[in-house]
Design a protein around this motif. Structure first.
Motif, mmCIF file in Angstrom:
data_model
loop_
_atom_site.group_PDB
_atom_site.id
_atom_site.type_symbol
_atom_site.label_atom_id
_atom_site.label_comp_id
_atom_site.label_asym_id
_atom_site.label_seq_id
_atom_site.Cartn_x
_atom_site.Cartn_y
_atom_site.Cartn_z
ATOM 1 N N MET A 107 -1.966 -77.125 -39.487
ATOM 2 C CA MET A 107 -2.849 -77.672 -38.467
ATOM 3 C C MET A 107 -2.403 -79.059 -38.016
ATOM 4 S SD MET A 107 -4.942 -75.415 -37.540
ATOM 5 C CE MET A 107 -6.073 -76.401 -36.574
ATOM 6 N N LYS A 108 -1.849 -79.846 -38.940
ATOM 7 C CA LYS A 108 -1.302 -81.149 -38.545
ATOM 8 C C LYS A 108 -0.171 -80.960 -37.542
ATOM 9 C CE LYS A 108 -2.412 -83.846 -42.706
ATOM 10 N NZ LYS A 108 -1.839 -84.561 -43.870
ATOM 11 N N TYR A 139 0.227 -78.429 -35.603
ATOM 12 C CA TYR A 139 -0.372 -77.963 -34.351
ATOM 13 C C TYR A 139 -0.872 -79.154 -33.528
ATOM 14 C CZ TYR A 139 -3.905 -76.325 -31.093
ATOM 15 O OH TYR A 139 -4.647 -76.129 -29.953
ATOM 16 N N PHE A 151 -6.659 -73.297 -30.644
ATOM 17 C CA PHE A 151 -7.641 -73.979 -31.483
ATOM 18 C C PHE A 151 -8.428 -75.006 -30.669
ATOM 19 C CE2 PHE A 151 -4.187 -72.645 -34.266
ATOM 20 C CZ PHE A 151 -4.870 -71.998 -35.289
ATOM 21 N N LYS A 160 -11.452 -71.580 -38.218
ATOM 22 C CA LYS A 160 -10.446 -71.688 -39.265
ATOM 23 C C LYS A 160 -10.661 -72.992 -40.032
ATOM 24 C CE LYS A 160 -5.436 -71.389 -40.030
ATOM 25 N NZ LYS A 160 -5.473 -70.094 -40.738
ATOM 26 N N GLU A 161 -10.600 -72.894 -41.370
ATOM 27 C CA GLU A 161 -10.669 -74.097 -42.198
ATOM 28 C C GLU A 161 -9.445 -74.967 -41.920
ATOM 29 O OE1 GLU A 161 -13.104 -74.993 -43.903
ATOM 30 O OE2 GLU A 161 -14.305 -73.160 -44.024
ATOM 31 N N CYS A 162 -9.677 -76.243 -41.661
ATOM 32 C CA CYS A 162 -8.541 -77.108 -41.317
ATOM 33 C C CYS A 162 -8.671 -78.499 -41.934
ATOM 34 C CB CYS A 162 -8.405 -77.210 -39.802
ATOM 35 S SG CYS A 162 -9.844 -77.933 -39.004
ATOM 36 N N ARG A 180 -15.339 -75.962 -39.319
ATOM 37 C CA ARG A 180 -14.216 -75.088 -39.036
ATOM 38 C C ARG A 180 -13.738 -75.295 -37.596
ATOM 39 N NH1 ARG A 180 -13.743 -70.264 -41.999
ATOM 40 N NH2 ARG A 180 -13.592 -68.984 -40.110
ATOM 41 N N ALA A 181 -12.415 -75.224 -37.410
ATOM 42 C CA ALA A 181 -11.853 -75.384 -36.074
ATOM 43 C C ALA A 181 -12.079 -74.111 -35.262
ATOM 44 C CB ALA A 181 -10.359 -75.677 -36.164
#
Length: 880
Positions: free
Chosen positions: A2-3, A5, A28, A46-48, A53-54
């Motif tokens: 995610m970072k 992203y 996202f 999504k857990e991020c 959650r994202a």
């Protein structure tokens, strides 16, 4: 992940980011929320590492194009972030990069684009009154550049190309152009670029680097400062979005707006050149009639011909000669059309190859197309016209490219490049070997087993396989003393031992890795082949252009033969003489022989203005439009629907046909009408053709007649305009101007009366109509009988004889006073004595009038302005 992203998203903040995760492209946060709404996708999370959650949504990679195209059509930019390393070999996170940004003007998905029209990206750089315009279609390699010196011309160029996307500098938004109207009419998305894109030095250098030249003189851009800025910004924008070399942009074509006939947006719409006025259908347009092309390239070129008719007589004659020769040699022409039939869209195919998006089927389509080229070139040898001869010389048979594809790719390959199965047998020994390993591996193992049994005499030897050791020879312990020295022991069992040999190990590698290595090898060979073909981009583009021209001229010749068109004569003396002309579209919508032909005679002298009277529905508008269309057809190099036609080249065609309220901008029907008239009177020249229908009908009878009269004066006066004009009107009083003002002639639609009924004869005859037959037309339209009867009673009471008498008084007074005026030539009249626009001598009021921006006045503003000016005049006159 995610970072990574978030870092990537920061680089393309103005885009929707399609982020590749396995078999899906994921979105996202805000992107996910917006895309889920526009595409109807399920929004998940999504857990991020954040408290919440994202938001997340995604689309499968194999179906991404349809989702992407919808977002682009809605005006979004979409950045594609791909995995750029093999996940099997990656250490930690798989490396990802943005490989391409898709925008409305850079969409390469030919399945989503209309094959019959270009998908243009336009860059506009405004510098004072001057504007540089660079227009590019990266799907075909078309690259055009020009400059304009007025906002009106800039607007006309934008509407002429109807780009899918406009990129511009800040000054473009300050030009005063109605950007919403431009968006509505073209469907364009407008993006403003940072000023650094237009840096003069960087733009010049990027152009020289791209086209491999030392200076801009050879490209024709040396004296186009604004054009250079637009071109350089376009190249940078395309490089940043496509993330690759722009190898299909091999040439650039500077052009002057004066090279083509000017057609403003009203004229294009009113003449229904490419689509009908109301339904926006292709059927019923001039393009529908003329387009019998066999290829997508030809269809696009014919559309461009219609959108930019020529004004150079030599170029027009060259096209006409080519069409005439094809028309006279129907057998070879139809042979050419047969050969053109299987030709795919070469322009877009080579662009896909250059942008590395082509698949094996694209290459087969290219091979099939190139296979027809030698026959087309041979057939063209029968023609001697200069233009067809030059087209033939431009055609490169490209037999080497065709042969290369034929040797490398199977006839019916799969679409996917990463699945293999498309390299032809015999092209690569290694591919053939790996393919054999996949299919014949078991036989190879059996052969080794049989050979080793015979060599060693160990008949109970078996070749077996497991995931730990791969393939091995298993030999019972009873044969332990007979094991050859070159066998390598791998494992000892209770009753047997397992061995390998160098030959068996090598065969194992071949068999077990055959599929993966075969797919990779085929892909590598395909990329190599694609690059070789890409090196031939310029050759293929030149041939494609020549084939498109051949297709267009064959189409025009076939249409001319089928519809009984004739070759027009072209003159530069300004005379238009059409005998038995027909409307090219209307006659196709009617049964054969039903359309009534008519003559049109206009010139710069005794036949400058034709005033056409007659009832509604009688055919005035059809007649005027057909005259304009015949002139336009002649100037694109087409034969025309007439018995004969002698066409004087016109620099512009203007039409004022019909009007409706523009509620969005607060403009009434009359305001819209007057804005169009004002534009025509400002922009037209003595070499223009004007089609004016019912000027002044949107206001009171007296005002409408006065305005129509003044407009006729203005266009007829050679000192003010003197343009060739067809002027349809219900104001029969204007027929009094024939004989009073030189160059004006009366015409009317012949009508036969049968009691209270009328029959339209659809024939234009000399003279003016003495009544409008409005009540009879209403009866034909089905208005109830009691309404018709009452209308007749009222008509008898509300006679307009007072208007007619006043008109006659004005013209008689003018006639009487004319000898008193000095310095008059026989064929001239001093229009200033009657002009409605020059009666005020007060300089400040005149200046105030000239400074009013009529096009942006609401009806209420207009009334207030007129009221204020009227009070000023009353005060002046009361004190005089």
């Amino acid at each position: 992940m995610m970072k990574l992203y978030v870092e990537t998203k920061r680089q393309v903040a103005d885009c929707i980011l399609f982020y590749r995760l396995g078999d899906f492209y994921e979105m996202f946060f805000d992107d996910a929320v917006m895309v889920s709404q526009e595409l109807g996708l399920t929004l998940t999370g999504k857990e991020c590492g954040l408290p919440e959650r994202a938001p997340m949504c995604g689309v499968p990679h194999h179906a991404v194009e349809s989702y992407l195209n919808k977002l682009v059509q809605n005006g979004h930019k979409v950045a594609i972030c791909e995995q750029v390393e093999d996940p099997k070999k990656a250490v930690g996170l798989v490396k990802r990069e943005v490989v391409r940004i898709v925008t409305p003007g850079t969409n390469l998905d030919t399945d989503d684009l209309d094959a019959s029209r270009n998908n243009y990206l336009m860059c506009v750089f405004c510098l004072g009154e001057k504007s540089g315009i660079a227009t590019v279609d990266i799907t075909t390699g078309t690259f055009l550049v020009t400059e304009t010196d007025s906002r009106r011309k800039l607007r006309d160029e934008i509407l002429r190309f109807s780009p899918a996307e406009i990129i511009c500098n800040d000054a473009f938004e300050l030009t005063g152009l109605n950007l919403q109207e431009i968006k509505d009419q073209t469907g364009a998305t407008i993006f403003t670029l940072d000023s650094t894109y237009f840096d003069d030095e960087e733009c010049r250098q990027s152009i020289k680097d791209h086209f491999h030249v030392g200076n801009l003189q050879g490209l024709g851009l040396a004296d186009m400062d604004a054009g250079v800025a637009a071109t350089g910004a376009t190249l940078r924008y395309l490089t940043e979005t496509q993330k690759t070399k722009l190898e299909n942009l091999t040439t650039i074509e500077p052009y002057s707006i004066g090279k083509y006939m000017v057609l403003d947006s009203f004229t294009r719409r009113n003449l229904e050149l490419t689509e009908t006025l109301r339904e926006k259908n292709r059927r019923g347009s001039l393009l529908w009639v003329l387009d019998k092309t066999k290829t997508a390239m030809g269809a696009r070129l014919l559309r461009s011909f219609l959108e930019q008719p020529l004004v150079d007589s030599e170029e027009i004659e060259a096209r006409l000669t080519a069409v005439e020769e094809l028309n006279q040699n129907a057998i070879t022409r139809e042979e050419l059309r047969e050969y053109l039939g299987p030709v795919y869209d070469l322009e877009r195919l080579i662009s896909r190859i250059a942008f590395m998006t082509a698949n094996p089927r694209d290459l087969i389509a290219l091979k099939t197309s190139l296979g027809m080229v030698p026959a087309i070139k041979t057939a063209l040898q029968e023609f001697q016209s200069p233009l067809l001869s030059s087209i033939r010389e431009e055609i490169d048979p490209l037999e080497d490219v065709c042969s290369l594809i034929g040797k490398a790719i199977v006839d019916d390959p799969p679409v996917a490049v990463r699945e293999g199965g498309f390299i032809r047998e015999g092209y690569s020994e290694e591919v053939d070997h790996l393919r054999s390993a996949k299919t014949d591996g078991k036989q190879w193992l059996a052969d080794i087993e049989a050979r080793e049994k015979e060599r060693t005499g160990i008949q109970k030897m078996k070749i077996r396989y497991n995931k730990v050791f791969g393939y091995y020879l298993e030999i019972p312990n009873s044969y332990r003393g007979e094991i050859p020295q070159d066998y390598i022991r791998k494992q000892t069992l209770v009753n047997a031992e397992r061995y390998i040999t160098p030959e068996l190990k090598k065969l194992e590698e071949t068999i077990l890795g055959a599929q993966d290595r075969l797919v990779q090898l085929e892909y590598d060979l395909f990329v190599e082949l694609r690059n070789k073909i890409s090196d031939c981009t310029l050759r293929i583009q030149q041939t494609a252009k020549a084939l498109a021209q051949t297709d267009v001229f064959c189409s025009l010749a076939a249409v001319a033969e089928r519809n009984r068109y004739v070759r027009p004569k072209i003159n530069t003396r300004g005379a238009i003489d059409i005998r038995e002309g027909r409307h090219p579209v209307v006659e196709q919508m009617m049964s054969s022989g039903e359309f009534i032909p008519n003559d049109t005679v206009l010139d710069n002298h005794k036949n400058r203005v034709s005033i056409i009277t007659g009832p509604n529905m009688a055919g005035k508008s059809t007649y005027m439009r057909q005259s304009a269309l015949i002139v336009l057809m002649a100037q694109i190099g087409s034969f025309v629907p007439a018995r004969s036609a002698d066409i004087g080249i016109v620099d512009r065609i203007f039409t004022r046909v019909g009007a409706s309220d523009d509620l969005a901008s607060g403009q009434s029907t009359f305001m819209v009408e007057m804005s169009e008239v004002a534009n025509i009177l400002r922009q037209a020249t003595k070499n223009s053709l004007l089609i004016l229908d019912e000027i002044g009908r949107g206001t009171s009878t007296y005002d409408g007649l006065s305005i129509a009269w003044a407009v006729v004066e203005h266009v007829a006066d050679t000192k003010k305009l003197g343009a060739k004009t067809l002027f349809a009107t219900h104001y029969h009083e204007l027929t009094e101007l024939e004989g009073k003002i030189p160059g004006i002639n009366n015409y009317c639609i012949a009508v036969r009366e049968k009691g209270d009924d009328i029959v339209f004869l659809r024939k234009i005859v000399r003279g003016g109509a003495d009544k409008s037959y409005g009540i009879q037309v209403a009866k034909l339209a089905g208005v109830p009988d009691d309404v018709i009867s009452r209308a007749k009673e009222l008509a008898a009471e509300l006679s307009d004889s007072d208007i007619t008498e006043k008109v006659q008084e004005i013209t008689e007074t003018d006639e009487a006073e004319r000898p008193k005026k000095k310095h008059h030539k026989v064929d001239e009249v001093d229009m200033n004595q009657m002009s409605l626009f020059d009666t005020v001598s007060d300089a400040d009021i005149v200046r105030e009038l000239m400074e009013i921006d009529v096009s942006h006045l609401t009806p209420l503003d207009a009334l207030n302005t007129i009221y204020a000016l009227q009070n000023k005049m009353k005060n002046r006159w009361s004190g005089a």
